[in-house]
Design an enzyme around this catalytic site. Sequence first.
Site, PDB file in Angstrom:
ATOM      1  N   ASP A 180       0.834  -1.272   0.165  1.00 41.60           N
ATOM      2  CA  ASP A 180      -0.030   0.284   0.080  1.00 41.60           C
ATOM      3  C   ASP A 180       0.871   1.099   0.060  1.00 41.60           C
ATOM      4  OD1 ASP A 180      -1.900  -1.959   0.312  1.00 41.60           O
ATOM      5  OD2 ASP A 180      -2.841  -1.115   2.004  1.00 41.60           O
ATOM      6  N   ASP A 199     -14.133  -5.635  -3.220  1.00 40.64           N
ATOM      7  CA  ASP A 199     -14.140  -5.709  -1.970  1.00 40.64           C
ATOM      8  C   ASP A 199     -15.265  -6.055  -1.447  1.00 40.64           C
ATOM      9  OD1 ASP A 199     -11.333  -4.474  -1.742  1.00 40.64           O
ATOM     10  OD2 ASP A 199     -12.108  -2.368  -1.568  1.00 40.64           O
TER      11      ASP A 199
END
Lengths: 270, 223
Positions: free
Chosen positions: A11, A130
């Site tokens: 990330d 997601d």
Amino acid sequence: MLTKRIIPCLDVDAGRVVKGVSFVDLQDAGDPKELAALYDRQGGDELVFLDITASAHGRDTMVEVVRQVSEEVFIPLTVGGGIRSADDVQRLLRAGADKVSVNTAALNDPELLAEGARRFGSQCIVLAIDAKRVDPGGLSDGQSDGSDLGLNEGSGWEVYVRGGRTPTGIDAVKWAVRAVEMGAGEILLTSMDADGQQTGYDLHLTRAVGQAVPVPVIVSGGAGTLEHMYDAFTEGCADAALAASIFHYGTYTIGQAKEYLNQRGVPVRL
Amino acid sequence: MKLPFLGGRQRKPSAMAKMIVKVVDYESGNLRSVSRALETAGAQPVLTSDPDALKSANAIVLPGVGSGRAAMEALEQRGLVKPLQEAVASGTPVLCICLGLQLLMDDTEEGSSPCLGIISGTTRKLPDSLKVPHMGWNSVSFRHEHPLLDGIPDGSYFYFVHSYYAEPLKNDVATGVTEYGLPFCSVLTQGNVMATQFHPEKSGDFGLKIYSNFVDYASVVWK
């Protein structure tokens, strides 16, 4: 024999690698270039960079990070986060990315998948989903958006967008099927229930999506032990497993993960 | 002086003039990685879509990502088909990558298009019973020795992304074979033509070795 892939995920916020726990409490965990090279040396099969920067300036930083990493690391590189148009896709591919992953923008405009596949090939268009388990008691007619992708008579998992903050009323498996028809060549599937918990991947979700689509599925969210990876590849039928924390903080090396999987009969590149 | 970060790999020392390798640029995919891999192998990559540049080339890399028909159309629009065929016929070392390998055949099922016709055979779609594209690291069994594979162990893993595969008529051009539902030709060699269905520029150290082997081969031909 085609091997199962282990994919470390970085990330990136403003050019630095961070990793969230259930999408909050970010901690700095290093320089993207150094980490990418480290994971390449350890035997990482691909790398995923997820750009979590909010600002436009940060996006330019990400393109530069991709450029620098692709100069020195000779394994496939996927970049996701904030991609809104086919021109964004092109910019990242030109900088040296091999694939891009799209999420919110593809739901807003599924044509992005078709255009991306047409212009650059479906092999470089990854759809990120997601998904969160729907509370079985809480599903009412009001929660369906009325489209054929709605939650009624669905798989039991709902798609969330905007970094997992916004529910969509769209069924995860139906969306995966539609996205592949539109042009997605791979699915990156994150369980919001499992993410950051380190209690294992959501195997039911993984299998449900994997059986519904003819393209590879990368499972993400929840890896805490090497057995979790084994379960994802066997019970979950995943083609690849994404992990961050267990590698970033040195709990296990990728080499250890592969050695473990190999001993238990999962085909991996050693 | 701060040394450039090399991700643990060292560039080859360049005591002699660098081998110039022409990389065919027909807007087909990620040429950056191909160029960087050639640099790491000690060569100097030059991107070109100029037919004359191919005629005078000492070595050529034909990369390729995307669809077979679109790629052939792009080559034709730029007037590159004949120069490529002539370069092969004149003995110029040519390395073809992924779709580049498939384009060597007579034709492809992908958009039902004729191809370069440099190698007899056809390019077919992988069976629908499999997950397509064939994506990830798969092993390559070597059928015979070849300079392109020097220093690489038989059975090594390389990174594949493709939905079609080449089926050459003659078995002996299949220098490497990979299994994905069926056995297919993953390394093809015929004289000065060398090709891989996988992406050596995405296949770590053994992939880079393919590039340096190609550059070494081309350097010998060049001298």
